[in-house]
Design a protein around this motif. Sequence first.
Motif, short mmCIF file in Angstrom:
data_model
loop_
_atom_site.label_atom_id
_atom_site.label_comp_id
_atom_site.label_asym_id
_atom_site.label_seq_id
_atom_site.Cartn_x
_atom_site.Cartn_y
_atom_site.Cartn_z
N TYR A 129 0.71 -1.25 0.14
CA TYR A 129 0.16 0.04 -0.14
C TYR A 129 0.81 1.21 -0.10
O TYR A 129 0.64 2.25 -0.78
CB TYR A 129 -0.88 -0.12 1.25
N ILE A 176 -9.98 -17.51 17.64
CA ILE A 176 -11.38 -17.92 17.72
C ILE A 176 -11.59 -18.03 16.19
O ILE A 176 -11.29 -17.32 15.20
CB ILE A 176 -12.43 -16.61 17.95
N PHE A 222 3.00 1.70 -3.36
CA PHE A 222 2.25 1.90 -4.53
C PHE A 222 1.62 3.45 -4.11
O PHE A 222 1.91 4.31 -5.09
CB PHE A 222 0.93 1.01 -4.72
N ARG A 272 -6.02 -19.59 6.04
CA ARG A 272 -5.82 -19.75 7.57
C ARG A 272 -4.76 -20.94 7.49
O ARG A 272 -3.82 -21.18 8.38
CB ARG A 272 -6.88 -20.05 8.14
N GLU A 312 -6.06 -18.87 22.60
CA GLU A 312 -6.51 -19.53 21.13
C GLU A 312 -7.19 -18.74 20.16
O GLU A 312 -7.70 -17.62 20.84
CB GLU A 312 -7.72 -20.33 21.64
#
Lengths: 409, 427
Positions: A269, A409, A272, A321, A407
């Motif tokens: 970003y 979610i 550019f 993921r 953890e």
Amino acid sequence: MAGTAQHATERRRFERGPDRLAAGAAVVGLAGLAAGVAVGPNVGWDVFFRSYLLNYCFVLSLALGALFFVMLQHLTRAGWSVALRRVAEFVAGALPWLALLFLPLLIPVLQGRPGVYKWSSPDVVAGDPLLQAKAAWLNPAFFTVRCVVYFVVWSLLAVVFVRDSVRQDATGDVGHTRRLEWWSAPGMLLFALTVTFFSFDALMSLNPHWYSTIFGVYFFSGAVVGFFALLALLVTGVQRAGALTASVTVEHYHDLGKLMFGFVVFWAYIAFSQYMLQWYANLPEETAWYFARQNDPWWRGVSLLLLLGHFVAPFLALISRFPKRRPGLLVPAALWLLAMHWLDLYYLVTPRPLGASYVPAAPLHWTDLALFVGLGGLFLAAVVRPMGRHALLPERDPRLGEALTFENI
Amino acid sequence: MSHAAHTAAAPHAATAPPRPAALLVEFDSPGALLTAAEQVRDAGFRRWDTHSPFPVHGIDQAMGIRRTRLPWIVFVAGVVGCTAGLALQWLTNATSAADAPPGLWTIFQGYNYVISEKPALSLPAFIPVIFELTILFSALATVIGMLAMNNLPRHAHPLLAHPRFRRVTSDRFFLVIDADDPQFDPARTRDFLGQLPAAVAVETVPEDRSPTALPRGVVIAILILVALALLPPLLVARARLSKSTEPRIQIIQDMDNQERFKAQQAGPFADRRASRPTIAGTVARGDLAGDAHLLTGRVGDDWAAAFPPTLEIDLRLLHRGRERFGVYCAPCHGYGGAGDGIVAQRALRLNTEGWVQPTSMLDATVRDRPVGHIFNTITNGIRSMPPYGDQIRPEDRWAIVAYIRALQRSQNARLDDVPPEVRADLR
């Protein structure tokens, strides 16, 4: 929780291993430096100093990224990252050593060597009205003073954040955490200013006619990408060596992957944004910088490789993921991003500015390799050495429990 | 209307016991909620939910919730946004009806704005809009998709009226089975929930009997707002349909009104000139006199006998020449070039003093002139014909010359010029 038994038995300290590794890295590093100095007269000292600047900025940016990460965790009172924070503190702890390694870069500036920083040469400035107008900022004496300020600020921040965290291992006092949380806010402000101006001074002033106000953010974004890649590698290394096997879980790797992905996009970003404004405005003093990087086939290739390798490929590789939760896939991605971060700095430092007084024989030199080994080895030694002296995670940090049971979610 | 519905429902409420809308079980720890959720999941219930003051890790697996399809909706929306951003800019700026294949495509004529000398289809300049539209579409799809998949917005729910349920935002955990569930049976389900481990209480949630119609005040407020919202379009419509002598209201100036200076008038600059002189040593864009043949029609001291070699003489150039000829030349010289244009006809009819009849371009004198000479006449004018060099670009002037040559040929054609296969039609 089921994890507590494993946490109690896991290794959280190394003994002699890091010392041996650090000594080896330091020897290799010194040999690399010596090789670079030996090749120096053959390739020319201008080329030598540019190689030194390139590789120095590479290791420095990683340490700065680590300092940013450590302060950010305190600033936001983050819980998840406590298990990783000590490794990042080891990286940031290299900053005082890097301050020493910066000293050789003052030689060409004080010499007034036009092949490195052309504004440092009185002869060049005498014939250049623009450089005369900028001389109040760009002159060797003030440059030296500013660099002293940058390194004092960074070294102090690094020492404070590492020392208090390590002391807490012994005392267990929550006051250390509170103190660092307090310091992180002014520290972050100082960090933003010093990194911006350092990148202006050390990198942007290589082309002293050219300017881009976003350049500091560009340097910072690349530095953070490089740091997260390095952190993923170091944590994997520590786990392979048998420590932190229960504390650092796939959840932490997942977050490192998210941060890597996020800052890859941020880098693109910013890159550019800088490109589009200068391309659109089409002003000669701005486009000259891109001209040098697009009209030569080698540098056009490097530019395209950056676009693909520093953005498109990692964007597609890390968006899901799946790879973020598999260290076996995340580690190659981290290695790749670290290489791309080096290429990014190579793209900033090495192209010959228009009208420069030296003509490199080739765009890559043996000094680039020798000094990469040299500075990289010394940097690694500075990072690894404290691993044998302190615990590998803040054992008595009040938020450690949160990090261990963290953890996604 | 709402009043009538209320009174009709009232006697029913008094006689029949309230039908249960759901059964509610309360727990005091997230662990108990997790265990209960697993049992309810395994018992095969379909329409049920859990409620807790904070996100409970592992509740998705315990409830048997599949991974959401929302990311795919967002992905498709992002791709659509990306395509829309590109298409929007391509269609509005970069399309050209002249270059389009015949058919529907010819309705696409973009503005073809040239900004900063960039091509009309210029990807770096398009990326910000493409990027923003991708983000906009994805973000809207995320929010709207999330609401739709959760059946939101919903103004009221029977659960919210239950006194026990208030503690869901502080320290209690609830599992609720809807009465719509196919397995639901008031008595048996109640027994099943009662024997869940660590259940603090099982309660019936009565059906929501509160009035469903909008309160009158809200209806009136909406009507007033709609009426107010109609005012601006009505005012606009009135302004469009009526005439006025007032100057129009200019919200956006668009540089319509600018300062203007006449010769010898003091200008706004320090040296009191009205415009800036050219900077020494510079040439304005397009003013560089490089190619003498192209720009003056001369080769050395003579008129050029041929067209400039940089120019390709093809049908496209002739079409361009015809179009420019129609704009600049035909009013006087006529569409055929015979010197009988509409201006010339009117001047003759009015018998205007000092009027010089335009030359016929079809005569031998003009036909024998080298192309460079004709080009020079267009550029600099002749007799009462004004110079057109400032109005028509050099390439277009050459296109006009090429078209004049075509006119001359067509108006002085011999039988040999006609292709043999169609000569028979001329007889």
